[in-house]
Scaffold this active site. Structure first.
Site, mmCIF file in Angstrom:
data_model
loop_
_atom_site.group_PDB
_atom_site.id
_atom_site.type_symbol
_atom_site.label_atom_id
_atom_site.label_comp_id
_atom_site.label_asym_id
_atom_site.label_seq_id
_atom_site.Cartn_x
_atom_site.Cartn_y
_atom_site.Cartn_z
ATOM 1 N N ASP A 169 1.527 29.693 27.187
ATOM 2 C CA ASP A 169 0.663 28.621 27.688
ATOM 3 C C ASP A 169 1.453 27.357 28.031
ATOM 4 O O ASP A 169 1.017 26.560 28.866
ATOM 5 C CB ASP A 169 -0.407 28.311 26.638
ATOM 6 C CG ASP A 169 -1.311 27.171 27.057
ATOM 7 O OD1 ASP A 169 -2.092 27.361 27.999
ATOM 8 O OD2 ASP A 169 -1.228 26.090 26.444
ATOM 9 N N HIS A 250 -6.478 21.712 27.395
ATOM 10 C CA HIS A 250 -6.532 20.906 28.621
ATOM 11 C C HIS A 250 -5.202 20.915 29.383
ATOM 12 O O HIS A 250 -5.051 20.155 30.330
ATOM 13 C CB HIS A 250 -6.894 19.460 28.272
ATOM 14 C CG HIS A 250 -8.164 19.342 27.493
ATOM 15 N ND1 HIS A 250 -9.404 19.475 28.066
ATOM 16 C CD2 HIS A 250 -8.389 19.134 26.161
ATOM 17 C CE1 HIS A 250 -10.339 19.330 27.141
ATOM 18 N NE2 HIS A 250 -9.742 19.128 25.972
ATOM 19 N N ARG A 251 -4.267 21.760 28.952
ATOM 20 C CA ARG A 251 -2.976 21.781 29.635
ATOM 21 C C ARG A 251 -3.122 22.268 31.075
ATOM 22 O O ARG A 251 -2.416 21.802 31.976
ATOM 23 C CB ARG A 251 -1.983 22.654 28.868
ATOM 24 C CG ARG A 251 -0.578 22.603 29.446
ATOM 25 C CD ARG A 251 0.416 23.335 28.578
ATOM 26 N NE ARG A 251 0.777 22.541 27.405
ATOM 27 C CZ ARG A 251 0.549 22.904 26.148
ATOM 28 N NH1 ARG A 251 -0.080 24.034 25.906
ATOM 29 N NH2 ARG A 251 0.926 22.144 25.151
ATOM 30 N N ALA A 252 -4.031 23.186 31.318
ATOM 31 C CA ALA A 252 -4.215 23.701 32.680
ATOM 32 C C ALA A 252 -4.692 22.593 33.621
ATOM 33 O O ALA A 252 -4.244 22.524 34.779
ATOM 34 C CB ALA A 252 -5.216 24.853 32.677
ATOM 35 N N VAL A 255 -1.661 20.410 34.452
ATOM 36 C CA VAL A 255 -0.680 21.096 35.299
ATOM 37 C C VAL A 255 -1.178 21.191 36.736
ATOM 38 O O VAL A 255 -0.417 20.978 37.695
ATOM 39 C CB VAL A 255 -0.380 22.494 34.716
ATOM 40 C CG1 VAL A 255 0.423 23.326 35.707
ATOM 41 C CG2 VAL A 255 0.386 22.367 33.412
#
Length: 410
Positions: A169, A250-252, A255
């Site tokens: 991830d 919330h990393r997506a 990115v």
């Protein structure tokens, strides 16, 4: 003599791989790219070719891939993050810091081949530096931090093992690569490779114009990146994409925003569009998308629970009443046999008379006299149900004296 790398623009196919590498070259804060695919699909070739482009964009002198730093699988934490230079420390009389590979990869490419085989704690150190742009060292009495802004490129072959989900991830983008399926593309690939192996200099000059064009676009996009604006309503669109893909965390979202800004800068635009988001979103969601969780079973209400508890009691009560009715049936069948003795006394003569079938008595409607005893003859007993139990022992097919038992209580 410096080694020549295969030109980036001469790679046949693999458009998604080249796009992901260019986005990270423009905006390293995307968090790197993980390239997954079978062996022999130009994974390492594309990464090293990108190093030549970055060198060309930096100083414009030939582009021999000087900015690619390779992280070996047998690396130690001191080799990666840095540590004390004991030789210089003894000379100077104070602690002297020896930089690691993260310092050398600043403003370049850190290439990790077979990243799934690298120790997990080393992968954590590399990913922390890639996401923050700084490397913090705390070891042997040293506490310091230095800038470490680089393009992280990791390649792996899924046949040799998968990467842990929490590490997977943390890679910004992910690309699944496959070999060429069309015969024409495979033939063109062989011809280009043979030409490069035979004459690397002339082959690189043949694609020199395309290489310079890509290098100039990277340099201009990096300059334009700071002024690229993300409209507010498009941030909501990004959040909706991530929500429908059922991603964790919330990393997506972050990115996709950074990658869309880099894609807009490559186009020369100062504002992100919907097309920029839809173009980069698959690269950021392919390794984060999860299957939807089935809905939880609804707990029964108190009234439903009472009803479920009453149903077995009613069922048992009904079975008891049915058994009582079966026991009363033989007694009712014996009632027509009453009065046979009175008819025998009234019959005259010595000749035996054939037995008469008793006719059922019609109800007279008059109440029976109180205190009169009724005599019932012995009739047939009620039928007893047989109890059959299945065998709980299963014999072996092979030889031997032992057998296996299957008991429901075990």
């Amino acid at each position: 003599m410096k080694r020549k790398y295969y030109p980036f623009s001469a790679i046949v196919g693999q458009e998604q791989l080249k796009e992901a590498l260019l986005l990270n070259a423009v905006n390293p804060r995307i968090g790197g790219v993980l390239v997954r695919g079978e062996k022999g699909t130009a994974k390492s070739t594309a990464v090293r070719a990108l190093g030549a482009l970055l060198s060309l964009a930096r100083n414009g002198n030939g582009g021999e891939g000087e900015v690619v730093v390779t992280l070996p699988l047998n690396a130690t934490e001191e080799m990666v993050a840095g540590g004390i230079d004991f030789q210089e420390t003894m000379k100077e009389g104070c602690r002297v810091f020896q930089p690691g590979l993260l310092k050398k990869a600043h403003e370049g490419i850190l290439y990790v081949d077979e990243v799934n085989l690298l120790d997990d704690h080393l992968v954590d150190i590399v990913l922390d530096a890639a996401s923050s742009g700084r490397n913090r060292v705390e070891r042997e009495g040293i506490t310091l931090a230095h800038p470490s802004l680089f393009v992280l490129a990791g390649t792996m072959n899924p046949e040799e093992g998968e990467l842990r989900p929490q590490l997977l991830d943390r890679f910004g983008l992910c690309v699944e690569v496959h070999g060429e399926q069309e015969p024409e593309g495979r033939v063109e690939l062989m011809l280009r490779r043979e030409s490069f192996d035979a004459a690397p200099e002339s082959f690189s000059e043949e694609y020199g114009r395309d290489e310079r064009r890509i290098g100039e676009s990277i340099a201009s996009a990096k300059t334009l990146l700071a002024s690229v604006r993300m409209p507010t309503h498009l941030r909501g669109f990004i959040s909706e994409l991530c929500h429908t893909s059922n991603v964790a965390g919330h990393r997506a979202d972050l990115v996709i925003e950074q990658a869309a800004r880099a894609n807009a800068a490559l186009r020369g635009a100062r504002e992100v569009s919907v097309e920029d988001i839809t173009e980069v979103a698959p690269l950021a969601l392919v390794h984060r998308r999860r299957d939807p969780v089935p809905p939880e079973e609804q707990q029964p209400q108190p009234e439903e629970r009472e009803q479920e508890q009453q149903e077995p009691e009613q069922r048992n009560q009904g079975e008891d009443e049915q058994q009582q009715e079966e026991q009363q049936r033989p007694e009712e069948a014996r009632e027509p046999e009453q009065g046979d003795e009175g008819r025998d006394d009234e019959s005259s003569g010595d000749e035996p008379q054939p037995p008469e079938t008793p006719e059922p008595e019609e109800p007279s409607g008059q109440p029976e006299e109180p205190g009169k005893d009724e005599v019932f003859s012995i009739g047939q007993s009620f039928r007893v149900r047989s109890i059959a139990t299945p065998k709980d022992r299963k014999m072996r097919r092979g030889s031997g004296k032992r057998s296996r038992s299957r008991v429901s209580q075990k």
